[in-house]
Scaffold this motif. Structure first.
Motif, PDB file in Angstrom:
ATOM      1  N   SER A 213     172.413  54.645 -47.951  1.00 23.24           N
ATOM      2  CA  SER A 213     173.344  53.866 -48.756  1.00 23.24           C
ATOM      3  C   SER A 213     174.534  53.435 -47.897  1.00 23.24           C
ATOM      4  O   SER A 213     174.735  53.946 -46.798  1.00 23.24           O
ATOM      5  CB  SER A 213     173.829  54.687 -49.956  1.00 23.24           C
ATOM      6  N   CYS A 214     175.316  52.509 -48.418  1.00 22.10           N
ATOM      7  CA  CYS A 214     176.472  52.058 -47.646  1.00 22.10           C
ATOM      8  C   CYS A 214     177.579  51.617 -48.584  1.00 22.10           C
ATOM      9  O   CYS A 214     177.336  51.202 -49.724  1.00 22.10           O
ATOM     10  CB  CYS A 214     176.097  50.918 -46.696  1.00 22.10           C
ATOM     11  N   ILE A 215     178.803  51.746 -48.080  1.00 20.96           N
ATOM     12  CA  ILE A 215     179.976  51.237 -48.778  1.00 20.96           C
ATOM     13  C   ILE A 215     180.749  50.388 -47.784  1.00 20.96           C
ATOM     14  O   ILE A 215     181.011  50.800 -46.652  1.00 20.96           O
ATOM     15  CB  ILE A 215     180.847  52.382 -49.348  1.00 20.96           C
ATOM     16  N   LEU A 216     181.055  49.167 -48.180  1.00 22.07           N
ATOM     17  CA  LEU A 216     181.786  48.224 -47.346  1.00 22.07           C
ATOM     18  C   LEU A 216     183.172  48.025 -47.937  1.00 22.07           C
ATOM     19  O   LEU A 216     183.356  48.142 -49.159  1.00 22.07           O
ATOM     20  CB  LEU A 216     181.055  46.879 -47.259  1.00 22.07           C
ATOM     21  N   ASP A 217     184.156  47.730 -47.096  1.00 22.76           N
ATOM     22  CA  ASP A 217     185.484  47.427 -47.627  1.00 22.76           C
ATOM     23  C   ASP A 217     186.018  46.166 -46.970  1.00 22.76           C
ATOM     24  O   ASP A 217     185.806  45.932 -45.777  1.00 22.76           O
ATOM     25  CB  ASP A 217     186.445  48.605 -47.423  1.00 22.76           C
ATOM     26  N   ASP A 218     186.704  45.355 -47.796  1.00 20.18           N
ATOM     27  CA  ASP A 218     187.222  44.073 -47.324  1.00 20.18           C
ATOM     28  C   ASP A 218     188.291  43.598 -48.295  1.00 20.18           C
ATOM     29  O   ASP A 218     188.262  43.911 -49.496  1.00 20.18           O
ATOM     30  CB  ASP A 218     186.085  43.044 -47.235  1.00 20.18           C
ATOM     31  N   ALA A 219     189.244  42.843 -47.793  1.00 20.68           N
ATOM     32  CA  ALA A 219     190.275  42.229 -48.623  1.00 20.68           C
ATOM     33  C   ALA A 219     189.758  40.877 -49.102  1.00 20.68           C
ATOM     34  O   ALA A 219     190.060  39.833 -48.508  1.00 20.68           O
ATOM     35  CB  ALA A 219     191.582  42.076 -47.837  1.00 20.68           C
ATOM     36  N   VAL A 220     188.957  40.890 -50.165  1.00 21.87           N
ATOM     37  CA  VAL A 220     188.342  39.674 -50.694  1.00 21.87           C
ATOM     38  C   VAL A 220     189.285  39.050 -51.719  1.00 21.87           C
ATOM     39  O   VAL A 220     189.771  39.730 -52.626  1.00 21.87           O
ATOM     40  CB  VAL A 220     186.975  39.987 -51.335  1.00 21.87           C
ATOM     41  N   PHE A 221     189.523  37.746 -51.582  1.00 21.39           N
ATOM     42  CA  PHE A 221     190.424  37.049 -52.496  1.00 21.39           C
ATOM     43  C   PHE A 221     189.641  36.436 -53.656  1.00 21.39           C
ATOM     44  O   PHE A 221     188.581  35.837 -53.447  1.00 21.39           O
ATOM     45  CB  PHE A 221     191.195  35.961 -51.761  1.00 21.39           C
ATOM     46  N   PRO A 222     190.154  36.545 -54.862  1.00 19.31           N
ATOM     47  CA  PRO A 222     189.431  35.978 -56.007  1.00 19.31           C
ATOM     48  C   PRO A 222     189.466  34.461 -56.063  1.00 19.31           C
ATOM     49  O   PRO A 222     188.626  33.843 -56.722  1.00 19.31           O
ATOM     50  CB  PRO A 222     190.163  36.582 -57.211  1.00 19.31           C
ATOM     51  N   ASP A 223     190.444  33.838 -55.379  1.00 21.54           N
ATOM     52  CA  ASP A 223     190.545  32.383 -55.439  1.00 21.54           C
ATOM     53  C   ASP A 223     189.746  31.700 -54.331  1.00 21.54           C
ATOM     54  O   ASP A 223     189.844  30.494 -54.159  1.00 21.54           O
ATOM     55  CB  ASP A 223     192.021  31.947 -55.353  1.00 21.54           C
ATOM     56  N   ARG A 224     188.920  32.449 -53.592  1.00 24.58           N
ATOM     57  CA  ARG A 224     188.058  31.857 -52.568  1.00 24.58           C
ATOM     58  C   ARG A 224     186.653  32.429 -52.735  1.00 24.58           C
ATOM     59  O   ARG A 224     186.177  33.205 -51.906  1.00 24.58           O
ATOM     60  CB  ARG A 224     188.589  32.153 -51.170  1.00 24.58           C
ATOM     61  N   PRO A 225     185.972  32.061 -53.822  1.00 28.23           N
ATOM     62  CA  PRO A 225     184.673  32.694 -54.100  1.00 28.23           C
ATOM     63  C   PRO A 225     183.595  32.359 -53.084  1.00 28.23           C
ATOM     64  O   PRO A 225     182.674  33.142 -52.878  1.00 28.23           O
ATOM     65  CB  PRO A 225     184.313  32.138 -55.492  1.00 28.23           C
TER      66      PRO A 225
END
Length: 301
Positions: free
Chosen positions: A198-210
């Protein structure tokens, strides 16, 4: 002199002897003395070459055609059994190609899926200073099944010379390296999952840039990716950012701007964890509860 196991070394090969000798090394060149010859003696003569074999016809008499002996048939070349391949002793294992993560199916009839043991692909979203990396590492460390942590920031920093430093602002160069790092993380996640990890990724994803945000992760990992937003209060994010060093630390204005954009996840349908008053272990337990609900009712995103 003896070798490593105690047996005497074989005598060195003389010229013209041994497995590597050929006819040219057995015959002395012009001006060389043959081994064993006395100085001034005539050089040994080379043995005469054998007479060439006559392969033409044998005449039977005047006016008659030559009679040719029958051409011998060559014996068939024996067919050897194929040599089995030599086993690989280098320790290299060919891994199966990772496929896109399918969407999770309905829970089994025996009850809810346990997120602590089920194979999962989790995307932890949050601004800088939200604690994504700390929570993701802790969550991966304490699972009962093999789990990998893939941090987009870590992969971006694989680029040494020419690294697009986020402290210099966001530009086309930063965008290109971000896209490359996300594709690399997606490829790694699929290969981990294809091999039962299994894996867990982390990122600062913005909701206004889908397109380049959540949609990009879905394209590179698969529809089975489970996104969870980690969003503490602004004062907590500023405090944690102040404890950072190097290119991981951003200006307070930039942190506030990113945190404000992350507020757009409210009302998106994605689960949001406010860990302002939670330490890392408590946040990981809440994450397990959220994933249990997501497995029972997969999100539509």
């Amino acid at each position: 002199m003896q070798d490593a196991v105690g047996s005497p070394l074989p005598p060195p090969h003389q010229p013209g002897q041994g497995p590597g000798a050929d006819w040219s090394s057995a015959v002395p060149h012009a001006g060389q003395q043959h081994p064993g010859a006395h100085p001034g003696s005539a050089p040994p003569t080379r043995p005469p070459a054998p007479a060439p074999l006559y392969t033409g016809g044998v005449p039977s008499g005047p006016g008659q055609q030559a009679q040719h002996p029958p051409v011998p048939q060559h014996a068939p070349v024996p067919q050897h059994a194929p040599v089995p391949p030599t086993p690989d002793t280098t320790g290299h294992m060919r891994l199966p190609q990772g496929d896109f993560v399918p969407a999770p199916g309905p829970p089994p009839a025996t009850g809810a899926v346990d997120p602590a043991s089920a194979p999962l692909a989790v995307l932890l979203i949050g601004p800088a200073g939200a604690g994504k990396t700390s929570v993701a590492k802790y969550w991966a460390d304490h699972r009962r099944v093999p789990t990998a942590h893939i941090s987009l920031d870590d992969v971006r920093e694989w680029v040494r010379s020419g690294f697009a430093d986020p402290q210099s602002g966001w530009n086309d160069h930063s965008e290109a390296q971000y896209r490359l790092a996300r594709r690399t993380c997606g490829f790694a996640a699929r290969n981990f999952l294809a091999n039962g990890i299994s894996c867990i990724l982390d990122d600062a994803v913005f909701p206004d840039r889908p397109v380049v945000g959540l949609g990009g992760w879905k394209r590179h990992v698969g529809p089975g990716l489970l996104p969870v937003v980690l969003l503490p209060g602004l004062e907590i994010v500023l405090e944690r950012n102040a404890e950072r060093s190097g290119n991981r630390r951003l200006a307070d204005e930039e942190v506030a701007r990113i945190h404000g954009r992350m507020a757009g996840w409210y009302g998106s349908g994605l689960p949001i964890i406010d860990n302002s008053q939670l330490d890392v272990p408590a946040t990981a337990r809440v994450l397990d509860d959220v994933l249990t609900r997501l497995l029972a009712s997969p999100p539509k995103w």
